[in-house]
Structures are given as C-alpha cells and as structure tokens.
Design a protein around this motif. Sequence first.
Motif, PDB file in Angstrom:
ATOM      1  N   VAL A  35     -10.151  -0.226  -8.477  1.00  0.00           N
ATOM      2  CA  VAL A  35      -8.575  -0.638  -8.906  1.00  0.00           C
ATOM      3  C   VAL A  35      -7.874   0.466  -9.599  1.00  0.00           C
ATOM      4  O   VAL A  35      -8.340   0.843 -10.427  1.00  0.00           O
ATOM      5  CB  VAL A  35      -8.712  -2.048  -9.888  1.00  0.00           C
ATOM      6  CG1 VAL A  35      -7.292  -2.493 -10.136  1.00  0.00           C
ATOM      7  CG2 VAL A  35      -9.319  -3.137  -8.999  1.00  0.00           C
ATOM      8  N   ARG A  91       2.362  -2.471  -7.786  1.00  0.00           N
ATOM      9  CA  ARG A  91       1.586  -3.575  -7.726  1.00  0.00           C
ATOM     10  C   ARG A  91       1.954  -4.337  -6.278  1.00  0.00           C
ATOM     11  O   ARG A  91       0.996  -5.187  -6.024  1.00  0.00           O
ATOM     12  CB  ARG A  91       2.040  -4.589  -8.919  1.00  0.00           C
ATOM     13  CG  ARG A  91       1.075  -3.904 -10.131  1.00  0.00           C
ATOM     14  CD  ARG A  91       1.402  -4.876 -11.387  1.00  0.00           C
ATOM     15  NE  ARG A  91       0.677  -6.183 -11.281  1.00  0.00           N
ATOM     16  CZ  ARG A  91      -0.535  -6.508 -11.751  1.00  0.00           C
ATOM     17  NH1 ARG A  91      -1.246  -5.564 -12.221  1.00  0.00           N
ATOM     18  NH2 ARG A  91      -1.245  -7.532 -11.457  1.00  0.00           N
ATOM     19  N   ARG A 133       1.585  -2.846  -3.718  1.00  0.00           N
ATOM     20  CA  ARG A 133       0.746  -2.227  -2.543  1.00  0.00           C
ATOM     21  C   ARG A 133      -0.655  -2.162  -3.386  1.00  0.00           C
ATOM     22  O   ARG A 133      -1.588  -2.478  -2.785  1.00  0.00           O
ATOM     23  CB  ARG A 133       1.302  -0.584  -2.433  1.00  0.00           C
ATOM     24  CG  ARG A 133       0.099  -0.055  -1.628  1.00  0.00           C
ATOM     25  CD  ARG A 133       0.783   1.284  -1.406  1.00  0.00           C
ATOM     26  NE  ARG A 133      -0.149   2.050  -0.498  1.00  0.00           N
ATOM     27  CZ  ARG A 133      -0.250   3.400  -0.407  1.00  0.00           C
ATOM     28  NH1 ARG A 133       0.874   4.073  -0.744  1.00  0.00           N
ATOM     29  NH2 ARG A 133      -1.109   4.112   0.391  1.00  0.00           N
ATOM     30  N   TRP A 134      -0.731  -2.335  -4.637  1.00  0.00           N
ATOM     31  CA  TRP A 134      -2.070  -2.226  -5.198  1.00  0.00           C
ATOM     32  C   TRP A 134      -2.029  -3.369  -6.314  1.00  0.00           C
ATOM     33  O   TRP A 134      -1.319  -3.315  -7.598  1.00  0.00           O
ATOM     34  CB  TRP A 134      -2.279  -0.832  -6.214  1.00  0.00           C
ATOM     35  CG  TRP A 134      -2.420   0.175  -5.164  1.00  0.00           C
ATOM     36  CD1 TRP A 134      -3.707   0.564  -4.605  1.00  0.00           C
ATOM     37  CD2 TRP A 134      -1.720   1.225  -4.984  1.00  0.00           C
ATOM     38  NE1 TRP A 134      -3.347   1.803  -3.969  1.00  0.00           N
ATOM     39  CE2 TRP A 134      -2.381   2.160  -4.109  1.00  0.00           C
ATOM     40  CE3 TRP A 134      -0.242   1.487  -5.431  1.00  0.00           C
ATOM     41  CZ2 TRP A 134      -1.568   3.544  -3.654  1.00  0.00           C
ATOM     42  CZ3 TRP A 134       0.376   2.744  -4.959  1.00  0.00           C
ATOM     43  CH2 TRP A 134      -0.289   3.394  -4.011  1.00  0.00           C
ATOM     44  N   LEU A 148      -3.348  -3.120  -9.775  1.00  0.00           N
ATOM     45  CA  LEU A 148      -3.053  -1.806 -10.717  1.00  0.00           C
ATOM     46  C   LEU A 148      -2.876  -2.201 -12.089  1.00  0.00           C
ATOM     47  O   LEU A 148      -2.298  -3.203 -12.497  1.00  0.00           O
ATOM     48  CB  LEU A 148      -1.983  -1.300  -9.988  1.00  0.00           C
ATOM     49  CG  LEU A 148      -1.464   0.061 -10.823  1.00  0.00           C
ATOM     50  CD1 LEU A 148      -1.041   1.135  -9.785  1.00  0.00           C
ATOM     51  CD2 LEU A 148      -0.190  -0.190 -11.613  1.00  0.00           C
TER      52      LEU A 148
END
Length: 383
Positions: free
Chosen positions: A195, A221, A223-224, A227
Amino acid sequence: MKIAVVNWRDPWHPQAGGAETFAWELARRFARAGHTVCFVTARAPGQSRHESVEGVRFVRMGGVFTVYPLVLGWLLLRRGRFDAVLDCQNGIPFFTPWVLRRRTRVLCVVHHVHDRQFGVHMPGWLAAVGRFLEGPVSRWSYRRHESVAVSPSTVLAMRERLGWTGPVHIVPNGVPEPTVPGEPDAPGGDAKGGVPRLVCLGRLVAHKRVHLLLDAVAELRKRWPGLVVDVIGRGPEEAALRERLPEGVTLHGYLPEEDKARLVARAWLHVSASQGEGWGLSVLEAAALGVPTVAFDVDGLRDAVRHGETGWLLPEGTDLAKGIGAALDELDHTYTVKCREWAGRFSWDRSADRLIALMHGRDPGPAPGLDPAPDSGHGGEVR
C-alpha cells in the motif's frame, strides 16, 4: 575561540525548524572541539533564560521581534568578549556588526532569501519593511564581512535578488545518522507493504503549502484506494490543516527523532510542496533512510533533490497528484540506493570544520558533495 551563535530560535522552541537544527548541530560541535560557545536566541514561554547543554551556554531573551534589539544590547555590553559571531539570518539578520568591534569576525549565515515570503506571512507594510531590511540594509551592514549560504540556490538569490557583493561560502546542512534501518533489499514499494505510503516532513507554515498535498490525496486514492499519508511537524497552520484532513491522512504533529525516523523509513515517497527553501533538510533526512522526494523545482529543493536519481522535481504549477502518481509508477530500488549514497556525502562534522576554517580566516575550499555555486558576476568569491 570564543564564539557567539546568534539565531532567532533554539532547537527546543515550539516553532523551531531547519535553521535551528543547523545552528545547534554546529554549535555543539564547536563546543566539542574545545571552543567556548554561547547560543543567543529568543525565549519561548516556559523556557529558562540561561542553561547549558552539551557544553553550549544558552542565553534567551525577547520574543519574535524584541529579540533583535535585546540581543544587540546584550552584545554591545560584551562587544570585546567574542572572537567570532555566527549571525544567522531568518528573514533578517541581527545586524551584529553595528555593535561589535571590527576585529571580531562576523559570518552572516543565510538559509534562503525571504523577499517573496514576507508577503505570505505579513501585512503589506510590514512585508515592505522586511524586504528593505533583508536587502539594502543587510547588504550595507555586512559589506566588510564574509557570508555563508547553505546551497547554490541561496548564493544565486543573494546575488540577484539582494544585490549581495561580498564573498559567499557554501556550508551545506549535514545529515543525522539514521536511527532506523532502511530496507536495503526492497525492490521499490512492494516490500513496504503493498500500500503506497507518502510522508511530508517539516514545519506547518504557509509557504510549505502542505494543503497542496492534501488536495492531491483524493485523486491519488482513486487509483490507490489504500494510499496513506503521514504529515510530521507542527506550526501555525496545524489547526487549519486538521479541519480539512481527507481520508487516509494522519497529522502527527511533533514526534521524537526515533519515532519520526521509523515513520519516514516506512514511506515510499517523501513529498515537499514548498514554494522555496534554503536547502530542504527534510529531503536529506528522508534520503538517508532510502526514501526519495517529490518536490517542485524551486530554490533549495533543486539542490537537495537530484532529479531522476534521488527524486523528482516538478515544474511549478504542475498538478501534484499527477506528479506523485508518475513517481510511484517509476519508483524502484535504484532510488533507495542513490538516496543513501547522496545523503552520505553530507556531514555536520565537515560543515563545522568549514565554519571553523572561516572563523580562523582560512579558505575552506569548495563545498563537498555540491556542484559549484553560480556567480552572477557581481563580484566576490563563491566557494
């Protein structure tokens, strides 16, 4: 020698930052080398007026503005006591040549030029006074003395924006020994938990522009989703930032050194959105732990970050979320290795030796680890 280190704050002041770290790390090394050192500074509520730490005597007086005349009066009464004075400029210097004997060696230490930042922190009329004191008044007051800058960017700004004409020597920041082992075998972010973790390290003041990082989190966030962002530091912007914290962001405030290092070492990237620095001590602190930095291509940070090797420099105005995303895509273990190699070039011990040489009237030579500073042709030696 008998040395006075004159700095706006000491490292235990609630608003202490990189300038205080610089002054303290050097002062304690002067004392360790056998010199008599007095650290003259402002007094925060609750601080004692006098104390000794690691052989350095602290004398505290006055507040944000009153410290300047009070320190000048204190030095005037002791004008023949010191062989050398480090006059540290934090926006404006202390103008110690006004009250010291000519034989006292004064070195004006400039971290960065504040002209553009006065307007961020002060009303218009007071900002104009600050620029006048930092520019023409300082230039005249230190015309017979050598100066010290912490980076090539600062030298260039002194020449071009302040019209500084005297000799300027570079004494870079050092790097503390990492107190937390890094991840020497980490192939990029995967070994750090899967992460992405970002960290922002520094004082929470307006020109650091931490809000730009907070604004970027929502986009990142997408995409991740997991995060995480850790913001470490304290300052006058803390309350305003806490009111707008997005999901995934933790504002830690002040952390002891070991806790801070442990959190930084876990990060994939260190992010600085500052509009300008003298150097960017937090960049080297992160690099020593193998963490590269994403920053804007501005004074100081362009010296501390080696683009494509120890981090990424974004043109001013770049969308920070896109810049961080591109860095996360490119990140691999080579950045960790190069960060540690880069940080290893800098040492507080070597910086202290350079200043001692200057206090003795010797040429310290070129600054190790840095490219030669640019000189805009206004005269004066730049080393």
